[in-house]
Design a protein around this motif. Structure first.
Motif, short mmCIF file in Angstrom:
data_model
loop_
_atom_site.label_atom_id
_atom_site.label_comp_id
_atom_site.label_asym_id
_atom_site.label_seq_id
_atom_site.Cartn_x
_atom_site.Cartn_y
_atom_site.Cartn_z
N ALA A 4 0.81 -1.21 0.00
CA ALA A 4 0.00 0.00 0.00
C ALA A 4 0.85 1.26 0.00
N THR A 5 1.96 1.24 0.70
CA THR A 5 2.78 2.45 0.80
C THR A 5 3.86 2.54 -0.27
N GLY A 6 4.19 1.39 -0.87
CA GLY A 6 5.26 1.40 -1.86
C GLY A 6 6.63 1.58 -1.24
N TRP A 7 6.77 1.20 0.02
CA TRP A 7 8.06 1.35 0.70
C TRP A 7 8.35 0.11 1.52
N VAL A 8 9.65 -0.13 1.77
CA VAL A 8 10.10 -1.29 2.54
C VAL A 8 10.75 -0.76 3.81
N TYR A 9 10.22 -1.17 4.95
CA TYR A 9 10.67 -0.63 6.23
C TYR A 9 11.66 -1.57 6.92
N GLY A 10 12.38 -1.01 7.89
CA GLY A 10 13.19 -1.81 8.78
C GLY A 10 14.54 -2.21 8.20
N SER A 11 15.22 -3.09 8.93
CA SER A 11 16.55 -3.54 8.56
C SER A 11 16.64 -5.06 8.69
#
Length: 374
Positions: A4-11
């Motif tokens: 939905a956001t088009g982003w990848v979070y975290g590590s």
């Protein structure tokens, strides 16, 4: 949520980086060399600082060691002036003395996220991030059997860090208000940095299509990542390849290229280069992106290229008529309506300010429409 956001979070979990004993340029040479010795070597070349740095370093290494010169390959979008970097490209090509240069004139929806190339690979692979990889077959098919180097990750790896404003304070006699503000932010404890990061994250483009609760979750996740950056330059540099966004890009780019028999690599994200740059910068690092470029590449690139601040935009190159036609007739299926407002999303796709952050949603919606049509 990430669709939905088009982003990848975290590590990703930390893994030991190589012990850095070489200079950053020597480590970069080590990352580039396998592509030069394996046969035909290409470099994706937009004319921006990152791709220019990789092309210049590869060219210098090839000449020193007697390898065939790398071949720059540039995607050209003739009807989109915001993508035009031909003057910068020519300045770099002439400076390096390269005579072979592949310029791919893209048309007929070849770069569209729902053009014929993207639809074929999307039907075969399913969803992939970043979504522009679905269009890269038009590039990869010209490079079969060769190696491909990119400048991916340069903005982050070669850019400023949390500590950079403090470094500026140490080296500036009369700091301005902006520098003082950024330096004050740098020394805040993590909760304070997270509050400032949340405020900055409110301007992210996801507010254009996310439901309010989903956007709040996006802001929370994004600001947590931003506030997690270490103060130490070396530690912050070593953390960059661990970001899931970069780890995903490297993995998926390598895998997508391999489908065409192309050996792809991203030397600015190579662990050897990252470790050497972290060691080179020490605790305080350099004074930002331009200073880093000058320290590493002044022997191989023109001064104007090292210091340029402009950047091309390619969003409209990926949102052509095929995308717009789909958006006009889309029935709203294929997206999570608890997270996404379908009508607002449609407006983004049809606007004159499209964003690649909606690319995976676009692909999800198209796949749903294809399944419904069967």
């Amino acid at each position: 949520m990430e669709v939905a956001t088009g982003w990848v979070y975290g590590s990703v979990p930390p893994t030991p980086l190589p012990r850095a004993s070489a200079t950053p340029r020597a480590a970069l040479d080590d990352a580039i060399r396998p592509a030069l010795v394996a046969g035909r070597c290409y470099v994706t070349f937009s004319g921006g600082r990152d791709s220019s740095a990789v092309l210049a370093a590869a060219t210098a290494l090839a000449r020193r060691e007697g390898h065939a010169l790398p071949v720059p390959i540039t995607r050209v979008y003739g009807d989109l002036p915001e993508t035009d970097e031909s003057d910068w490209q020519r300045a770099v090509i002439d400076h390096l003395g390269l005579t072979e240069w592949i310029r791919l004139e893209l048309g007929g929806g070849e770069s569209d996220l729902l053009g014929p190339v993207a639809r074929a690979t999307l039907a075969q692979r399913g969803l992939l991030w970043p979504p522009a990889l679905q269009t890269h077959g038009v590039l990869f098919q010209h490079l079969r059997g060769g190696s491909l180097l990119t400048g991916e990750g340069g903005d982050a790896v070669l850019g400023a860090r949390r500590v950079t404003p403090l470094t500026g304070l140490l080296r500036t006699r009369r700091p301005d208000r902006a520098l003082l503000k950024h330096a004050a932010y740098a020394v805040l404890p993590r909760p304070g940095r997270r509050r400032f990061a949340r405020r900055a994250s409110q301007a992210s483009p996801q507010h254009r299509w996310l439901r309010p609760a989903a956007f709040e979750q996006h802001v929370r996740l994004l600001s947590a990542d931003m506030a997690a950056e270490p103060l130490d330059y070396g530690a912050a540099t070593r953390a960059i390849p661990r970001q899931r966004a970069f780890a995903t890009i490297v993995h998926n780019h390598t895998a997508a290229a391999a489908e065409y028999g192309v050996r792809a690599s991203d030397p600015l994200l190579d662990p050897r280069f990252v470790a050497a740059l972290a060691r080179f910068g020490g605790h305080t690092g350099l004074l930002g992106r331009t200073a880093t470029m000058q320290a590493l590449f002044s022997d191989v690139l023109p001064a104007a290229v090292l210091a340029r601040t402009t950047k091309a935009s390619f969003n409209r190159a990926h949102a052509g008529e095929a995308t717009r036609e789909f958006a006009r007739t889309w029935d709203g299926s294929g997206v999570d309506e608890d997270l996404v407002d379908p009508e607002q999303l449609r407006r983004v796709w049809l606007s004159d300010r499209p964003t690649m952050a909606t690319g995976v949603l676009l692909h999800s919606a198209w796949l749903a429409s294809e399944r419904a049509a069967v």
